[in-house]
Scaffold this motif. Structure first.
Motif, PDB file in Angstrom:
ATOM      1  N   GLY A  36       0.761  -1.238   0.000  1.00  0.00           N
ATOM      2  CA  GLY A  36       0.000   0.000   0.000  1.00  0.00           C
ATOM      3  C   GLY A  36       0.791   1.286   0.000  1.00  0.00           C
ATOM      4  O   GLY A  36       0.217   2.362   0.213  1.00  0.00           O
ATOM      5  N   VAL A  37       2.101   1.213  -0.286  1.00  0.00           N
ATOM      6  CA  VAL A  37       2.906   2.443  -0.264  1.00  0.00           C
ATOM      7  C   VAL A  37       3.048   3.087  -1.637  1.00  0.00           C
ATOM      8  O   VAL A  37       3.663   4.141  -1.768  1.00  0.00           O
ATOM      9  CB  VAL A  37       4.310   2.176   0.343  1.00  0.00           C
ATOM     10  CG1 VAL A  37       4.196   1.665   1.759  1.00  0.00           C
ATOM     11  CG2 VAL A  37       5.117   1.215  -0.527  1.00  0.00           C
ATOM     12  N   GLY A  38       2.517   2.438  -2.693  1.00  0.00           N
ATOM     13  CA  GLY A  38       2.542   3.043  -4.024  1.00  0.00           C
ATOM     14  C   GLY A  38       3.443   2.353  -5.030  1.00  0.00           C
ATOM     15  O   GLY A  38       3.608   2.840  -6.151  1.00  0.00           O
ATOM     16  N   LYS A  39       4.005   1.210  -4.667  1.00  0.00           N
ATOM     17  CA  LYS A  39       4.937   0.530  -5.586  1.00  0.00           C
ATOM     18  C   LYS A  39       4.247   0.129  -6.887  1.00  0.00           C
ATOM     19  O   LYS A  39       4.745   0.409  -7.977  1.00  0.00           O
ATOM     20  CB  LYS A  39       5.529  -0.723  -4.907  1.00  0.00           C
ATOM     21  CG  LYS A  39       6.233  -0.456  -3.592  1.00  0.00           C
ATOM     22  CD  LYS A  39       6.923  -1.694  -3.030  1.00  0.00           C
ATOM     23  CE  LYS A  39       6.025  -2.911  -2.875  1.00  0.00           C
ATOM     24  NZ  LYS A  39       4.946  -2.691  -1.864  1.00  0.00           N
ATOM     25  N   SER A  40       3.111  -0.546  -6.777  1.00  0.00           N
ATOM     26  CA  SER A  40       2.404  -0.980  -7.985  1.00  0.00           C
ATOM     27  C   SER A  40       1.857   0.208  -8.772  1.00  0.00           C
ATOM     28  O   SER A  40       1.803   0.179 -10.001  1.00  0.00           O
ATOM     29  CB  SER A  40       1.276  -1.960  -7.628  1.00  0.00           C
ATOM     30  OG  SER A  40       1.808  -3.186  -7.153  1.00  0.00           O
ATOM     31  N   SER A  41       1.459   1.260  -8.076  1.00  0.00           N
ATOM     32  CA  SER A  41       1.007   2.474  -8.774  1.00  0.00           C
ATOM     33  C   SER A  41       2.125   3.053  -9.619  1.00  0.00           C
ATOM     34  O   SER A  41       1.902   3.519 -10.748  1.00  0.00           O
ATOM     35  CB  SER A  41       0.518   3.513  -7.761  1.00  0.00           C
ATOM     36  OG  SER A  41      -0.656   3.069  -7.107  1.00  0.00           O
ATOM     37  N   LEU A  42       3.340   3.027  -9.096  1.00  0.00           N
ATOM     38  CA  LEU A  42       4.490   3.507  -9.865  1.00  0.00           C
ATOM     39  C   LEU A  42       4.696   2.663 -11.109  1.00  0.00           C
ATOM     40  O   LEU A  42       4.953   3.193 -12.196  1.00  0.00           O
ATOM     41  CB  LEU A  42       5.738   3.491  -8.982  1.00  0.00           C
ATOM     42  CG  LEU A  42       7.057   3.873  -9.646  1.00  0.00           C
ATOM     43  CD1 LEU A  42       7.001   5.280 -10.226  1.00  0.00           C
ATOM     44  CD2 LEU A  42       8.208   3.736  -8.660  1.00  0.00           C
TER      45      LEU A  42
END
Length: 231
Positions: free
Chosen positions: A37-43
């Motif tokens: 949930g820290v944004g890795k996949s969003s990146l």
């Protein structure tokens, strides 16, 4: 090769990425680390074109790709192995690999021999349906499909998730082999610290949508990264 500079990304009113920067170079593995949930996949979705960015820049070999469609990014050499693999369960292994032909010119449409050198189990399963493979075998198939596109940049989103230890070792050896070729940049999202530590040339560690630590292999070996991933 890949340069991501000060990228921001939103899901509606929620900000998923806050000024994130990362680069990936040929012959190196760059790891993106952090808890869920820290944004890795969003990146990763921003890089491959699955989510539009609100600000910042994304370039590949100096060319702005931030407004390119995902299929155009694939044609320019980006291959993506998403979290969860997303193979086609009703297609055979052969047919799954052949879906990697989509961004290729007609004369390039073949499965490279190195796919079977890296993952020999796939050669013996060519006529089996993808859904009949184990989770680890499906991950090998997903990576093999990506390699069929002859990528310049290979993006791997948590390839060790839910995989048995023996196949984790196979995947690690495959990544090492591809790095040693020297002509491919590898961007690896990972939560398994030891796996990342053994492979990474460079890394970023994310928390709450931003980069809090970055550096080379020496910094990755420090206690600060391990502590932050464990919090």
């Amino acid at each position: 090769m890949l340069n991501v500079e000060n990228v921001t990304l939103f899901y509606g009113a929620a900000q998923a990425l806050r000024g994130v920067s990362v680069e990936a170079r040929p012959g190196q593995v760059t790891c993106v680390l952090g808890r869920n949930g820290v944004g890795k996949s969003s990146l990763m979705r921003a890089i491959v074109g699955h989510r539009p960015i609100a600000g910042g820049s994304i370039t590949l070999e100096g060319r702005d790709i931030a407004r390119m469609k995902p299929y155009d990014r694939a044609r320019n050499g980006i291959a993506y192995v998403p979290q969860g693999r997303e193979i086609f369960p009703l297609l055979t292994v052969r047919e799954n690999l052949e879906t990697g032909y989509a961004p290729l010119k007609r004369g390039q449409r073949s499965v490279p021999d190195e796919v079977f050198e890296i993952f020999p189990i796939l050669k013996s399963m060519m006529n089996r349906r993808g859904g009949d493979l184990s989770g680890g075998q499906q991950q090998q198939l997903a990576i093999g499909r990506a390699l069929t596109t002859r990528p310049k940049l290979l993006v791997l989103d948590e390839p060790t998730e839910g995989i048995q230890p023996s196949i984790i070792k196979d995947i690690g050896r495959a990544i090492s082999y591809l790095r040693e070729r020297g002509d491919m940049a590898i961007l690896l999202v990972e939560q398994y610290f030891e796996f990342a530590r053994d492979l990474a040339d460079r890394f970023i560690l994310m928390e709450r949508g931003e980069v809090v630590v970055s550096g080379g292999r020496a910094e990755l070996a420090g206690d600060d990264v391990r502590r932050r991933m464990a919090i």
